[in-house]
Structure formats: structure tokens, C-alpha cells
Design a protein around this motif. Structure first.
Motif, mmCIF file in Angstrom:
data_model
loop_
_atom_site.group_PDB
_atom_site.id
_atom_site.type_symbol
_atom_site.label_atom_id
_atom_site.label_comp_id
_atom_site.label_asym_id
_atom_site.label_seq_id
_atom_site.Cartn_x
_atom_site.Cartn_y
_atom_site.Cartn_z
ATOM 1 N N LEU A 36 -52.382 12.219 -4.106
ATOM 2 C CA LEU A 36 -51.520 12.964 -4.817
ATOM 3 C C LEU A 36 -51.183 14.225 -4.294
ATOM 4 O O LEU A 36 -50.117 14.808 -4.339
ATOM 5 N N SER A 37 -52.408 14.840 -3.409
ATOM 6 C CA SER A 37 -52.154 16.274 -2.930
ATOM 7 C C SER A 37 -51.227 16.159 -1.693
ATOM 8 O O SER A 37 -50.460 17.067 -1.357
ATOM 9 N N PRO A 41 -47.851 18.659 -2.504
ATOM 10 C CA PRO A 41 -48.714 19.830 -1.873
ATOM 11 C C PRO A 41 -48.610 21.081 -2.749
ATOM 12 O O PRO A 41 -49.445 21.832 -2.915
ATOM 13 N N CYS A 42 -47.420 21.041 -3.868
ATOM 14 C CA CYS A 42 -47.445 22.180 -4.654
ATOM 15 C C CYS A 42 -48.513 22.103 -5.729
ATOM 16 O O CYS A 42 -48.935 23.027 -6.536
ATOM 17 N N CYS A 43 -49.116 20.950 -5.975
ATOM 18 C CA CYS A 43 -49.982 21.022 -7.135
ATOM 19 C C CYS A 43 -51.474 21.040 -6.521
ATOM 20 O O CYS A 43 -52.105 20.047 -5.880
ATOM 21 N N ILE A 44 -52.041 22.323 -6.610
ATOM 22 C CA ILE A 44 -53.291 22.683 -6.106
ATOM 23 C C ILE A 44 -54.446 21.798 -6.676
ATOM 24 O O ILE A 44 -55.600 21.800 -6.159
ATOM 25 N N CYS A 45 -54.121 21.388 -8.005
ATOM 26 C CA CYS A 45 -55.237 21.093 -8.512
ATOM 27 C C CYS A 45 -55.862 19.523 -8.219
ATOM 28 O O CYS A 45 -57.069 19.500 -8.262
ATOM 29 N N PHE A 46 -54.942 18.936 -7.518
ATOM 30 C CA PHE A 46 -55.325 17.716 -6.795
ATOM 31 C C PHE A 46 -56.422 17.802 -5.442
ATOM 32 O O PHE A 46 -57.053 17.107 -5.483
ATOM 33 N N ALA A 50 -59.991 16.516 -5.414
ATOM 34 C CA ALA A 50 -60.724 15.930 -4.275
ATOM 35 C C ALA A 50 -61.733 16.305 -3.859
ATOM 36 O O ALA A 50 -63.122 15.774 -3.416
ATOM 37 N N ASN A 51 -62.019 17.958 -3.757
ATOM 38 C CA ASN A 51 -63.163 18.526 -3.556
ATOM 39 C C ASN A 51 -64.342 18.170 -4.329
ATOM 40 O O ASN A 51 -65.488 18.104 -3.947
#
Length: 73
Positions: A36-37, A41-46, A50-51
Motif C-alpha cells: 500500500l505504501s 506514497p503520499c500515505c505515510i501511515c502505511f 509496515a515498521n
């Protein structure tokens, strides 16, 4: 053999098996979050998702090391 603590390993094994199941769930979340990221790439929450999932994947090793350190030889 100074760091050998088999009793801590044996006591921590059931908890590590539960953590292993959680790490498999974390691996699935990591794959979904990574895909999804990459797609958006504008959605930093994904990326944060993942982290967090990578921390869950490393949980069984951390748990076993913690148990082994707590039990004296």
C-alpha cells in the motif's frame, strides 16, 4: 558455556511459540503495508504500519532472549 541457560530457554519456549504466531500476523501486515505504501506514497501511515509489523516479526527472538536473561544458570 558461561551464557548457557537452558532452563530459561525451556520456560520461554511456550511464550515464544505464541509470539511466533503473532509474528506471522505481523509479516502479513508488513506485506500489505509495504504494498500500500508503494501504491500510494503520499500515505505515510502505511509505512508506519509496515515498521510496526516488523517489530512484531522480531518479537519471538526478543522474547526468548528476555527469558534467557531473567533465569540464572
Amino acid at each position: 558455556m558461561g551464557d548457557c541457560r537452558p532452563l530459561g530457554f525451556l520456560l520461554g519456549l511456550p511464550f515464544a511459540l505464541v509470539a511466533l504466531v503473532l509474528s506471522l500476523v505481523g509479516a502479513v501486515i508488513w506485506v500489505i503495508g509495504t504494498v500500500l505504501s508503494c501504491l500510494c506514497p503520499c500515505c505515510i501511515c502505511f509505512a508506519g504500519l509496515a515498521n510496526m509489523a516488523m517489530g512484531i516479526v522480531k518479537l519471538p527472538v526478543k522474547l526468548l532472549r528476555w527469558f534467557i536473561e531473567k533465569i540464572p544458570c
